[in-house]
Write an enzyme that holds these catalytic residues in place. Structure first.
Site, mmCIF file in Angstrom:
data_model
loop_
_atom_site.group_PDB
_atom_site.id
_atom_site.type_symbol
_atom_site.label_atom_id
_atom_site.label_comp_id
_atom_site.label_asym_id
_atom_site.label_seq_id
_atom_site.Cartn_x
_atom_site.Cartn_y
_atom_site.Cartn_z
ATOM 1 N N GLU A 42 0.828 -1.197 0.000
ATOM 2 C CA GLU A 42 0.000 0.000 0.000
ATOM 3 C C GLU A 42 0.869 1.257 0.000
ATOM 4 O O GLU A 42 1.908 1.320 0.681
ATOM 5 C CB GLU A 42 -0.875 -0.033 1.262
ATOM 6 C CG GLU A 42 -1.774 1.151 1.490
ATOM 7 C CD GLU A 42 -2.549 1.028 2.804
ATOM 8 O OE1 GLU A 42 -3.447 1.849 3.031
ATOM 9 O OE2 GLU A 42 -2.242 0.112 3.611
ATOM 10 N N LYS A 113 -9.390 2.779 -2.134
ATOM 11 C CA LYS A 113 -9.671 2.143 -0.846
ATOM 12 C C LYS A 113 -10.983 2.661 -0.261
ATOM 13 O O LYS A 113 -11.182 3.867 -0.110
ATOM 14 C CB LYS A 113 -8.512 2.414 0.107
ATOM 15 C CG LYS A 113 -8.592 1.679 1.436
ATOM 16 C CD LYS A 113 -7.317 1.936 2.245
ATOM 17 C CE LYS A 113 -7.294 1.158 3.542
ATOM 18 N NZ LYS A 113 -6.035 1.394 4.290
ATOM 19 N N CYS A 146 -5.589 -3.239 2.393
ATOM 20 C CA CYS A 146 -5.319 -3.196 3.831
ATOM 21 C C CYS A 146 -6.574 -3.369 4.691
ATOM 22 O O CYS A 146 -7.105 -4.465 4.801
ATOM 23 C CB CYS A 146 -4.566 -1.911 4.175
ATOM 24 S SG CYS A 146 -3.738 -1.963 5.792
ATOM 25 N N VAL A 173 -0.443 -2.808 10.552
ATOM 26 C CA VAL A 173 0.209 -2.301 11.762
ATOM 27 C C VAL A 173 -0.234 -3.149 12.948
ATOM 28 O O VAL A 173 -1.257 -3.830 12.893
ATOM 29 C CB VAL A 173 -0.142 -0.818 12.006
ATOM 30 C CG1 VAL A 173 0.320 0.039 10.838
ATOM 31 C CG2 VAL A 173 -1.641 -0.630 12.236
#
Length: 273
Positions: A42, A113, A146, A173
């Site tokens: 990304e 996205k 993501c 993350v």
């Protein structure tokens, strides 16, 4: 059989020249190993942790005429491959956290996205198009980005639209209470959704720490059974994950028993709130 590569590397925020040049080097390496579909992380042309919207805007580009898309398109032509890669897209005064798909014949399409994560909402507009599936000579390719993988509707829409493989550029993350040795929850989500929708999933994550934000790596290629066929990769090393995907399994695996099919058995009339 589609040969797939997920490229895991550490983009540098603000250094588009390095990021794109390094991605081109890694694309060439993946192509030399026989990959035909190559997935990159990304926002891998711009980096991810922006100080403010002005910085994000300065690192954005239009699609397909921007330098990054043009460079990836030329690489796709040169190596006879298809590339799905995360890009910071500018459309007039609006920014999108996008994925561009390009191939030997040129630019194919863009996915913006839909589900923005945390501070992305300060910089980007959410995409407003249903999950597209791109019909290419190497297969029917769906695209997510993501945080989209947290929403089962995203994978389901790809499957209903005919996807055989879903490419997922990502910057995963750490989640709350996640231990360093834990397999990222996102990998579990990709495995579960591959199984429940009968699709291959190719997720390319980044590594490194950017302005205090760490990233998880663990790029992975998953078959429709939900089992990884390659990866998960390491947490902190640049590497390329390769996998051979028999896309006919994407259709066959949706029949899960003599009397059951994961798409045909849906009871849509009961799902509305």
């Amino acid at each position: 059989m589609l040969e797939v590569a997920c490229i895991q590397f550490d983009p540098r925020v603000g250094d588009k020249t390095y990021n794109v040049e390094h991605s081109l080097k890694l694309i060439g390496e993946a192509a030399s190993q026989g990959a035909k579909l190559i997935v990159l992380p990304e926002l891998c042309n711009s980096g991810y942790v922006f100080n403010d919207r002005e910085e994000a805007y300065s690192l954005s580009e239009p699609i397909p005429e921007g330098d990054t898309t043009q460079a990836w398109t030329e690489a796709a032509r040169k190596h006879d491959v298809y590339i799905a890669a995360g890009i910071n897209e500018r459309d007039n005064d609006k920014l999108y956290n996008s994925v561009v798909l390009t191939g030997p014949q040129g630019y194919i399409g863009t996915y913006r996205k839909v589900h923005l994560w945390n501070k992305e909402k300060l910089f980007f507009e959410p995409g407003d198009a249903k999950n597209p599936v791109f019909h290419t000579p190497v297969g029917r390719i769906g695209i997510l980005n993501c945080y989209d993988v947290w929403f089962p509707e995203s994978f389901r829409t790809c499957a209903l639209n005919g996807a055989e493989i879903v490419a997922v550029p990502t910057n995963w993350v750490p989640m709350p209470e996640q231990k360093k040795e834990d397999l990222p929850m996102a990998v579990h989500l990709c495995m579960a959704n591959a199984h429940s929708n009968g699709v291959f999933v190719a997720a390319a994550d980044r590594i490194g720490t950017e302005r205090g934000q760490s990233f998880l790596g663990h790029s992975v290629i998953i078959e429709p059974s939900g089992r990884p066929i390659s990866g998960p990769a390491s947490q902190d090393q640049e590497e390329i994950v390769y996998g051979s995907c028999d896309l006919s399994k994407a259709t066959l695996s949706r029949t899960v028993s003599e009397r059951n099919h994961v798409l045909h058995d849906r009871r849509e009339e009961l799902y509305e709130l």
